[in-house]
Design an enzyme around this catalytic site. Structure first.
Site, PDB file in Angstrom:
ATOM      1  N   LYS A  71     -16.207 -45.467 102.503  1.00 37.50           N
ATOM      2  CA  LYS A  71     -15.831 -44.487 101.470  1.00 37.50           C
ATOM      3  C   LYS A  71     -14.729 -43.613 102.008  1.00 37.50           C
ATOM      4  O   LYS A  71     -14.848 -43.086 103.112  1.00 37.50           O
ATOM      5  CB  LYS A  71     -17.071 -43.618 101.154  1.00 37.50           C
ATOM      6  CG  LYS A  71     -16.810 -42.570 100.102  1.00 37.50           C
ATOM      7  CD  LYS A  71     -17.064 -43.119  98.728  1.00 37.50           C
ATOM      8  CE  LYS A  71     -16.483 -42.265  97.627  1.00 37.50           C
ATOM      9  NZ  LYS A  71     -15.030 -42.484  97.396  1.00 37.50           N
ATOM     10  N   LYS A  95     -19.102 -37.804 108.219  1.00 40.99           N
ATOM     11  CA  LYS A  95     -19.373 -36.896 107.092  1.00 40.99           C
ATOM     12  C   LYS A  95     -20.450 -37.482 106.165  1.00 40.99           C
ATOM     13  O   LYS A  95     -21.395 -36.799 105.777  1.00 40.99           O
ATOM     14  CB  LYS A  95     -18.068 -36.644 106.306  1.00 40.99           C
ATOM     15  CG  LYS A  95     -18.204 -35.552 105.264  1.00 40.99           C
ATOM     16  CD  LYS A  95     -16.928 -35.356 104.458  1.00 40.99           C
ATOM     17  CE  LYS A  95     -15.812 -34.743 105.245  1.00 40.99           C
ATOM     18  NZ  LYS A  95     -14.762 -34.142 104.397  1.00 40.99           N
ATOM     19  N   LYS A 107     -10.548 -44.952 105.089  1.00 43.18           N
ATOM     20  CA  LYS A 107      -9.399 -44.139 104.652  1.00 43.18           C
ATOM     21  C   LYS A 107      -8.229 -45.083 104.447  1.00 43.18           C
ATOM     22  O   LYS A 107      -8.142 -46.130 105.102  1.00 43.18           O
ATOM     23  CB  LYS A 107      -9.043 -43.116 105.748  1.00 43.18           C
ATOM     24  CG  LYS A 107      -8.328 -41.889 105.236  1.00 43.18           C
ATOM     25  CD  LYS A 107      -9.216 -41.040 104.379  1.00 43.18           C
ATOM     26  CE  LYS A 107      -8.903 -39.629 104.232  1.00 43.18           C
ATOM     27  NZ  LYS A 107      -9.965 -38.817 103.650  1.00 43.18           N
ATOM     28  N   THR A 191     -16.811 -29.337  96.110  1.00 43.40           N
ATOM     29  CA  THR A 191     -16.540 -29.013  97.524  1.00 43.40           C
ATOM     30  C   THR A 191     -16.691 -27.507  97.755  1.00 43.40           C
ATOM     31  O   THR A 191     -17.379 -27.084  98.692  1.00 43.40           O
ATOM     32  CB  THR A 191     -15.135 -29.502  97.940  1.00 43.40           C
ATOM     33  OG1 THR A 191     -15.020 -30.876  97.572  1.00 43.40           O
ATOM     34  CG2 THR A 191     -14.929 -29.369  99.420  1.00 43.40           C
ATOM     35  N   ASN A 222      -8.248 -25.749  95.198  1.00 42.85           N
ATOM     36  CA  ASN A 222      -9.502 -26.210  94.603  1.00 42.85           C
ATOM     37  C   ASN A 222     -10.719 -25.731  95.397  1.00 42.85           C
ATOM     38  O   ASN A 222     -11.650 -25.143  94.830  1.00 42.85           O
ATOM     39  CB  ASN A 222      -9.474 -27.746  94.514  1.00 42.85           C
ATOM     40  CG  ASN A 222     -10.807 -28.313  94.111  1.00 42.85           C
ATOM     41  OD1 ASN A 222     -11.618 -28.677  94.960  1.00 42.85           O
ATOM     42  ND2 ASN A 222     -11.082 -28.380  92.820  1.00 42.85           N
ATOM     43  N   SER A 362     -18.915 -37.485  94.897  1.00 46.18           N
ATOM     44  CA  SER A 362     -18.295 -38.798  94.668  1.00 46.18           C
ATOM     45  C   SER A 362     -19.356 -39.891  94.729  1.00 46.18           C
ATOM     46  O   SER A 362     -19.309 -40.862  93.971  1.00 46.18           O
ATOM     47  CB  SER A 362     -17.230 -39.078  95.715  1.00 46.18           C
ATOM     48  OG  SER A 362     -16.151 -38.223  95.519  1.00 46.18           O
TER      49      SER A 362
HETATM   50  P1  NAD Z   1      -5.205 -27.470  97.512  1.00 45.50           P
HETATM   51  O1  NAD Z   1      -3.939 -28.204  97.707  1.00 45.50           O
HETATM   52  O2  NAD Z   1      -5.825 -27.350  96.156  1.00 45.50           O
HETATM   53  O3  NAD Z   1      -5.055 -25.948  98.065  1.00 45.50           O
HETATM   54  C1  NAD Z   1      -4.525 -25.661  99.326  1.00 45.50           C
HETATM   55  C2  NAD Z   1      -4.368 -24.143  99.435  1.00 45.50           C
HETATM   56  O4  NAD Z   1      -3.931 -23.841 100.770  1.00 45.50           O
HETATM   57  C3  NAD Z   1      -3.323 -23.526  98.496  1.00 45.50           C
HETATM   58  O5  NAD Z   1      -3.811 -22.297  98.016  1.00 45.50           O
HETATM   59  C4  NAD Z   1      -2.118 -23.272  99.405  1.00 45.50           C
HETATM   60  O6  NAD Z   1      -1.315 -22.164  98.967  1.00 45.50           O
HETATM   61  C5  NAD Z   1      -2.835 -22.937 100.693  1.00 45.50           C
HETATM   62  N1  NAD Z   1      -1.967 -23.116 101.868  1.00 45.50           N
HETATM   63  C6  NAD Z   1      -1.188 -24.180 102.162  1.00 45.50           C
HETATM   64  N2  NAD Z   1      -0.525 -23.963 103.309  1.00 45.50           N
HETATM   65  C7  NAD Z   1      -0.921 -22.734 103.745  1.00 45.50           C
HETATM   66  C8  NAD Z   1      -0.599 -21.929 104.878  1.00 45.50           C
HETATM   67  N3  NAD Z   1       0.245 -22.352 105.827  1.00 45.50           N
HETATM   68  N4  NAD Z   1      -1.207 -20.724 105.007  1.00 45.50           N
HETATM   69  C9  NAD Z   1      -2.059 -20.275 104.053  1.00 45.50           C
HETATM   70  N5  NAD Z   1      -2.395 -20.986 102.966  1.00 45.50           N
HETATM   71  C10 NAD Z   1      -1.838 -22.194 102.822  1.00 45.50           C
HETATM   72  O7  NAD Z   1      -6.240 -28.141  98.546  1.00 45.50           O
HETATM   73  P2  NAD Z   1      -7.826 -28.235  98.446  1.00 45.50           P
HETATM   74  O8  NAD Z   1      -8.193 -29.425  97.661  1.00 45.50           O
HETATM   75  O9  NAD Z   1      -8.376 -26.903  98.109  1.00 45.50           O
HETATM   76  O10 NAD Z   1      -8.168 -28.591  99.985  1.00 45.50           O
HETATM   77  C11 NAD Z   1      -8.143 -27.596 100.988  1.00 45.50           C
HETATM   78  C12 NAD Z   1      -8.674 -28.196 102.287  1.00 45.50           C
HETATM   79  O11 NAD Z   1      -9.996 -28.705 102.062  1.00 45.50           O
HETATM   80  C13 NAD Z   1      -7.883 -29.368 102.871  1.00 45.50           C
HETATM   81  O12 NAD Z   1      -8.008 -29.330 104.283  1.00 45.50           O
HETATM   82  C14 NAD Z   1      -8.625 -30.588 102.330  1.00 45.50           C
HETATM   83  O13 NAD Z   1      -8.434 -31.742 103.151  1.00 45.50           O
HETATM   84  C15 NAD Z   1     -10.057 -30.082 102.435  1.00 45.50           C
HETATM   85  N6  NAD Z   1     -11.020 -30.794 101.570  1.00 45.50           N
HETATM   86  C16 NAD Z   1     -10.855 -30.823 100.218  1.00 45.50           C
HETATM   87  C17 NAD Z   1     -11.797 -31.465  99.434  1.00 45.50           C
HETATM   88  C18 NAD Z   1     -11.681 -31.476  97.930  1.00 45.50           C
HETATM   89  O14 NAD Z   1     -12.626 -31.976  97.287  1.00 45.50           O
HETATM   90  N7  NAD Z   1     -10.624 -30.933  97.339  1.00 45.50           N
HETATM   91  C19 NAD Z   1     -12.892 -32.104 100.026  1.00 45.50           C
HETATM   92  C20 NAD Z   1     -13.058 -32.047 101.411  1.00 45.50           C
HETATM   93  C21 NAD Z   1     -12.104 -31.371 102.171  1.00 45.50           C
END
Ligand code: NAD
Length: 428
Positions: A71, A95, A107, A191, A222, A362
């Protein structure tokens, strides 16, 4: 102290070797788990809109599928490389194992930048990817999902091509599909809510009343937005949020000591979760340099933006009252910073446990697709809460019993389960 640039796969293998030592795994198991079971590297030729053919490089790594089908997402990125995909596949194995869902780790990726590709060109890349992989992926083999710069639309193209090749409907082959096209209710929130379910349990264990706590959050995408909303429901107060400002090519921290208003900030954030500093100032927020989110006088830190954010260079600035760090992002803490957090005895909830709500939902999506019956949102979120709560307590109990740092305890549980699975199958 300076943080060096990491090859992510070497870092993932180092982490594995350390835990393999704690678990006293025998040599065969170590060799099998410290590298991927299967790797695919292939070419995707695409006729571009200008009539020229361009050849893209595609990848899929199946790190381990002893506990269930692999996955993991498919990333579209100009700097994609096989070692990053290997590391991320391995982390997916741990995970899925730590939250005890019957899936392995995979991946995939394509070296490309969707910003510079038309919709038709992106569609051809998606269809080309699955034409190369069609025999080796599927609902009972390997289940992809959207990831960095890939979307639900990309997944629907991949699904459509797969179904055309195999002549049937296989909605359980892909997750992260739009609701109404086989997606699950609750996936958007999963998440961020999951991050707070484990934080809530940590506060119970530590005897902390959530309504007396404050938090500072990095990110407003998100994960962060739903985490903030859930934490507010518990009575906590977020006083600072940091995010990227694309216009200025830097990050800013936005502070309101009597508590930020998530809906108000969402109103001025763009679709990437980036925020305009003048609009925030207009709403009465103090605008600070981006790194200041870490130095706030709060009880809880939630890094939920991106990797390598808590480093040896800034971990010394972590506010003096911080008691809990819950990692919403993947890999937000470098190994050097991790040692500093450990030394301060801050309670850390590691990324692959804290942000596992996404993959757990998921998995629920896959289950619903396979039985062709969809649950109400409330049911999805209740099941998510039970899974995350159980996973947190299993890790915390082991950490207490063996006096382990939470990150190490989570790895011990996850790796031990996979080691048992490969042994039970008679692979080693
Ligand atoms: P996203 O793209 O929706 O949001 C990212 C946020 O980080 C934005 O607000 C952006 O402005 C901010 N950002 C980017 N660069 C930055 C910096 N240098 N300093 C401060 N803020 C900064 O991403 P997301 O989906 O919320 O994911 C965030 C993290 O969580 C990532 O590491 C992602 O891999 C991880 N993650 C996400 C999910 C999911 O379901 N969306 C699941 C597991 C892990």
């Amino acid at each position: 102290m300076k943080d060096k640039a990491y090859n992510l796969f070497e870092m993932a293998q180092r982490q594995f070797d350390q835990v393999a030592g704690l678990l006293e795994l025998d040599d065969g198991v170590r060799q099998l788990l410290r590298q991927p079971l299967r790797e695919f590297q292939f070419l995707i030729p695409v006729r571009m809109d200008d009539g020229q053919v361009k050849v893209f490089n595609g990848f899929r790594v199946q790190h381990n599928d002893a506990r269930g089908p692999a996955k993991g997402g498919i990333r579209f990125h100009p700097h994609e490389n096989i070692d990053t995909v290997r590391a991320l596949a391995m982390w997916m194995t741990w995970k899925c194992s730590v939250v005890d869902i019957p899936l392995g780790g995979g991946k995939g990726g394509v070296i490309c930048d969707p910003h510079n590709l038309s919709a038709r060109e992106q569609e051809q890349i998606c269809r080309g990817w699955v034409r190369q992989m069609a025999k080796n992926v599927g609902p009972f083999q390997d289940v992809p999902a959207p990831d960095v710069m890939s979307t639900g639309q990309h997944m629907l193209w991949i699904l459509d091509e797969f179904e055309t090749i195999h002549g049937g409907r296989y909605p359980g082959f892909i997750t992260g599909k739009p609701v109404g096209m086989g997606g699950s209710l609750g996936r958007t929130e999963a998440t961020g809510f999951g991050v707070i379910f484990v934080l809530r349990e940590a506060m119970k264990v530590l005897g902390i009343d959530p309504s007396k706590t404050t938090a500072s959050v990095q990110g407003f995408g998100n994960v962060a937005q739903y985490a903030i909303r859930k934490y507010h429901e518990l009575g906590g107060k977020v006083t600072c949020v940091a995010c990227w400002n694309n216009k200025d090519k830097t990050s800013y921290a936005f502070r309101k000591k009597d508590g930020i208003d998530a809906d108000q900030l969402a109103g001025i954030a763009d679709s990437f979760g980036d925020m305009d500093k003048d609009k925030a100032r207009g709403l009465g927020y103090e605008v600070l340099p981006g790194d200041e989110w870490i130095a706030q006088d709060v009880d809880i830190l939630i890094p939920a933006a991106l990797e390598n954010q808590v480093t040896a260079a800034n971990a010394g600035k972590i506010g003096p009252r911080v008691k809990i760090i819950v990692e919403g992002a993947n890999g937000p803490t470098t190994p050097e910073a991790d040692e500093m957090i450990k030394a301060r005895k801050i309670f850390l909830i590691p990324d692959f446990l804290a942000n596992a709500g996404g993959v757990t939902c998921s998995y629920f999506e896959q289950v619903q697709c396979n039985m062709n019956y969809f649950w109400e949102k409330k049911e999805v979120l209740e099941k998510l809460d039970s899974k995350m709560t159980a996973a947190f307590h299993a890790v915390n109990q082991l950490a207490q019993k063996r006096k382990l740092y939470m990150r190490d305890a989570a790895y011990v549980i996850a790796i031990d389960r996979v080691a048992q699975a490969v042994k039970s199958r008679g692979w080693v």
